[in-house]
Design a protein around this motif. Structure first.
Motif, PDB file in Angstrom:
ATOM      1  N   PHE A  67       0.612  36.743   3.187  1.00  9.22           N
ATOM      2  CA  PHE A  67       1.043  35.614   2.275  1.00  9.22           C
ATOM      3  C   PHE A  67       0.902  34.226   3.104  1.00  9.22           C
ATOM      4  CE2 PHE A  67       5.405  34.809   4.222  1.00  9.22           C
ATOM      5  CZ  PHE A  67       5.448  35.711   5.015  1.00  9.22           C
ATOM      6  N   LEU A  68       0.817  33.222   2.311  1.00  8.06           N
ATOM      7  CA  LEU A  68       0.883  31.810   2.880  1.00  8.06           C
ATOM      8  C   LEU A  68       1.985  30.939   2.674  1.00  8.06           C
ATOM      9  CD1 LEU A  68      -2.410  31.405   1.385  1.00  8.06           C
ATOM     10  CD2 LEU A  68      -2.467  31.626   3.589  1.00  8.06           C
ATOM     11  N   VAL A  69       2.315  30.066   3.657  1.00  8.54           N
ATOM     12  CA  VAL A  69       3.414  29.222   3.587  1.00  8.54           C
ATOM     13  C   VAL A  69       3.035  27.633   3.717  1.00  8.54           C
ATOM     14  CG1 VAL A  69       5.743  28.885   4.959  1.00  8.54           C
ATOM     15  CG2 VAL A  69       4.469  31.087   4.996  1.00  8.54           C
ATOM     16  N   SER A  70       3.662  26.827   2.769  1.00  8.48           N
ATOM     17  CA  SER A  70       3.682  25.621   2.938  1.00  8.48           C
ATOM     18  C   SER A  70       4.802  25.172   3.484  1.00  8.48           C
ATOM     19  CB  SER A  70       3.379  25.074   1.552  1.00  8.48           C
ATOM     20  OG  SER A  70       3.736  23.876   1.299  1.00  8.48           O
ATOM     21  N   PRO A  90      -0.031  35.391  -2.146  1.00 12.53           N
ATOM     22  CA  PRO A  90       1.377  34.829  -2.690  1.00 12.53           C
ATOM     23  C   PRO A  90       1.666  33.504  -1.577  1.00 12.53           C
ATOM     24  CG  PRO A  90       1.524  37.087  -2.396  1.00 12.53           C
ATOM     25  CD  PRO A  90       0.078  36.753  -2.001  1.00 12.53           C
ATOM     26  N   VAL A  91       2.140  32.577  -2.196  1.00 12.17           N
ATOM     27  CA  VAL A  91       2.450  31.249  -1.659  1.00 12.17           C
ATOM     28  C   VAL A  91       3.785  30.929  -1.821  1.00 12.17           C
ATOM     29  CG1 VAL A  91       1.988  28.721  -1.203  1.00 12.17           C
ATOM     30  CG2 VAL A  91      -0.036  30.374  -1.998  1.00 12.17           C
ATOM     31  N   TYR A 122      12.843  39.681  -2.992  1.00 14.03           N
ATOM     32  CA  TYR A 122      12.101  38.484  -3.275  1.00 14.03           C
ATOM     33  C   TYR A 122      11.519  38.799  -4.882  1.00 14.03           C
ATOM     34  CZ  TYR A 122       8.376  41.423  -2.050  1.00 14.03           C
ATOM     35  OH  TYR A 122       7.260  42.627  -1.756  1.00 14.03           O
ATOM     36  N   ARG A 123      11.074  37.422  -5.337  1.00  9.55           N
ATOM     37  CA  ARG A 123      10.147  37.508  -6.540  1.00  9.55           C
ATOM     38  C   ARG A 123       8.911  36.944  -6.335  1.00  9.55           C
ATOM     39  NH1 ARG A 123      13.587  34.282  -9.471  1.00  9.55           N
ATOM     40  NH2 ARG A 123      11.755  33.037 -10.094  1.00  9.55           N
ATOM     41  N   ILE A 124       7.777  37.378  -6.942  1.00  5.73           N
ATOM     42  CA  ILE A 124       6.508  36.863  -7.075  1.00  5.73           C
ATOM     43  C   ILE A 124       6.450  36.401  -8.443  1.00  5.73           C
ATOM     44  CG2 ILE A 124       4.015  37.081  -6.856  1.00  5.73           C
ATOM     45  CD1 ILE A 124       4.666  38.812  -4.320  1.00  5.73           C
ATOM     46  N   ALA A 267      -1.816  31.836 -10.482  1.00  3.15           N
ATOM     47  CA  ALA A 267      -1.280  31.573  -8.826  1.00  3.15           C
ATOM     48  C   ALA A 267       0.046  32.541  -8.847  1.00  3.15           C
ATOM     49  CB  ALA A 267      -1.067  30.341  -8.852  1.00  3.15           C
ATOM     50  N   ARG A 268       0.227  32.959  -7.643  1.00  2.00           N
ATOM     51  CA  ARG A 268       1.479  33.641  -7.235  1.00  2.00           C
ATOM     52  C   ARG A 268       2.412  32.849  -6.326  1.00  2.00           C
ATOM     53  NH1 ARG A 268      -1.265  38.458  -4.634  1.00  2.00           N
ATOM     54  NH2 ARG A 268       0.555  39.822  -5.092  1.00  2.00           N
ATOM     55  N   LEU A 269       3.554  32.542  -7.018  1.00  4.16           N
ATOM     56  CA  LEU A 269       4.632  31.878  -5.960  1.00  4.16           C
ATOM     57  C   LEU A 269       5.676  32.857  -5.711  1.00  4.16           C
ATOM     58  CD1 LEU A 269       4.941  28.331  -7.761  1.00  4.16           C
ATOM     59  CD2 LEU A 269       3.383  28.997  -6.043  1.00  4.16           C
TER      60      LEU A 269
END
Ligand SMILES: NC(=O)c1ccc[n+]([C@@H]2O[C@H](COP(=O)([O-])OP(=O)(O)OC[C@H]3O[C@@H](n4cnc5c(N)ncnc54)[C@H](O)[C@@H]3O)[C@@H](O)[C@H]2O)c1
Ligand SMILES: Nc1ncnc2c1ncn2[C@@H]1O[C@H](COP(=O)(O)OP(=O)(O)OP(=O)(O)O)[C@@H](O)[C@H]1O
Length: 292
Positions: A67-70, A90-91, A122-124, A267-269
């Protein structure tokens, strides 16, 4: 693949808010928390250069991360979602910015967020994206994706634009004014909101067309259309630009056409399970707050 679940929680790729080297100690602290839980952390090259570290090429990072993290504000998250779109990872946004409407995990919440991640709490959320392209009169073609919005406006403040809009190949309206916003439900709480457009629940499948300061006495209302409708725009007479998520700009000349449709994949948040959209509206945008 189950799109609502992480396949693995072994590696994360980070992007940091640009031009903010002061974020370094916060990132280092968060990286430690990730690594203590056995998650390998990669940092994108440009972010790494900003804080004097060696990083990983962005494409390799997207390829190899679960997964990616901003770590930044909404702008950093928007940019990461757009740029990483081809990898469909997922971000999650850790808010080190101002508003943090989309980037909703606070720095203080990172330890609990990580615990919840391993517990499956968690939720995507799947958010529709705009897939657009510009066909230049010369025949050249530019493709883009947007999570929030595409805005056609004047490059010169206080100059008007004329935007012709077609829906499903049918000429529908001509907008004269400061511009036209084509927003996703995710973007409905951004520029669209400021321009008087409706707040649309982010899992709705629709596009919103909202004029900006229309020069008209015949009420140019916002319009909501199904997301599987194709939208086409062109401009007349005045210079114009198309701005993608407030961040990418393309010149639009007479004869150029802007095509907007829904992207094939959402997109997947990645969110905390307890995140509630209406609470976020209340907390961040003061919805219903009598003192605002
Ligand atoms: N008058 C306005 O409100 C206005 C004008 C231009 C652009 N924008 C928006 O800014 C967006 C780009 O955001 P940025 O952070 O890169 O630029 P930015 O730094 O100019 O910030 C714009 C503000 O909008 C907030 N924001 C961004 N996306 C949001 C969303 N989906 N829901 C609620 N708030 C949101 C940000 O947190 C920030 O406070 C564009 O997509 C556009 O929608 C708003
Ligand atoms: N890759 C990018 N390309 C262009 N601009 C970017 C990029 N990433 C971030 N930005 C811009 O950098 C600025 C600051 O980033 P960001 O929005 O993350 O923080 P902020 O403004 O403090 O927080 P918030 O948006 O939550 O109020 C924003 O104007 C954003 O649009």
């Amino acid at each position: 693949m189950n799109k609502d679940r992480l396949q693995k929680i072994e590696s994360a790729g980070f992007v940091l808010k640009p031009d903010s080297p002061e974020i370094k100690p916060i990132f280092q602290e968060i990286r430690k928390l990730f690594e203590e839980r056995g998650i390998r952390v990669a940092l994108a090259e440009r972010s790494a250069a900003m804080i004097g570290e060696r990083g990983t090429p962005f494409e390799k990072m997207c390829e190899e991360s679960d997964f990616l993290v901003s770590l930044g504000g909404d702008g950093t998250l928007l940019s990461l979602v757009r740029r990483s779109y081809p990898w469909h990872k997922p971000v999650v946004g850790i808010n080190a910015g101002n508003l943090g409407f989309l980037a909703d995990v606070t720095i203080e919440e990172v330890p609990i967020f990580l615990d919840q991640l391993f517990d499956g709490r968690y939720r995507i959320d799947c958010r529709l994206m705009i897939a657009g392209h510009i066909e230049k009169a010369s025949g050249a073609k530019v493709e883009f994706f947007a999570l929030n919005d595409v805005v056609v406006s004047s490059p010169i403040p206080s100059k008007m634009v004329i935007v012709n809009a077609s829906i499903e190949e049918e000429r529908f309206n001509t907008y004269r004014g400061d511009g036209l916003i084509i927003s996703t439900p995710t973007g409905s709480t951004a520029y669209n909101l400021a321009a008087g457009g409706p707040v649309v629940y982010p899992l709705t499948r629709a596009f919103i067309l909202t004029p900006v300061l229309a020069h008209s006495l015949t009420n140019q209302r916002p319009l909501v259309v199904p997301a599987d409708f194709a939208i086409e725009l062109d401009t007349e007479k005045y210079e114009a630009i198309a701005t993608i998520d407030g961040q990418e700009r393309y010149e639009i000349e007479e004869g150029d056409r802007v095509f907007i449709s829904v992207a094939k994949e959402d997109a997947r948040l990645l969110h905390r399970q307890e995140r509630n959209y209406f609470s976020v509206l209340r907390d961040k945008l003061h919805w219903g707050d009598r003192n605002w």
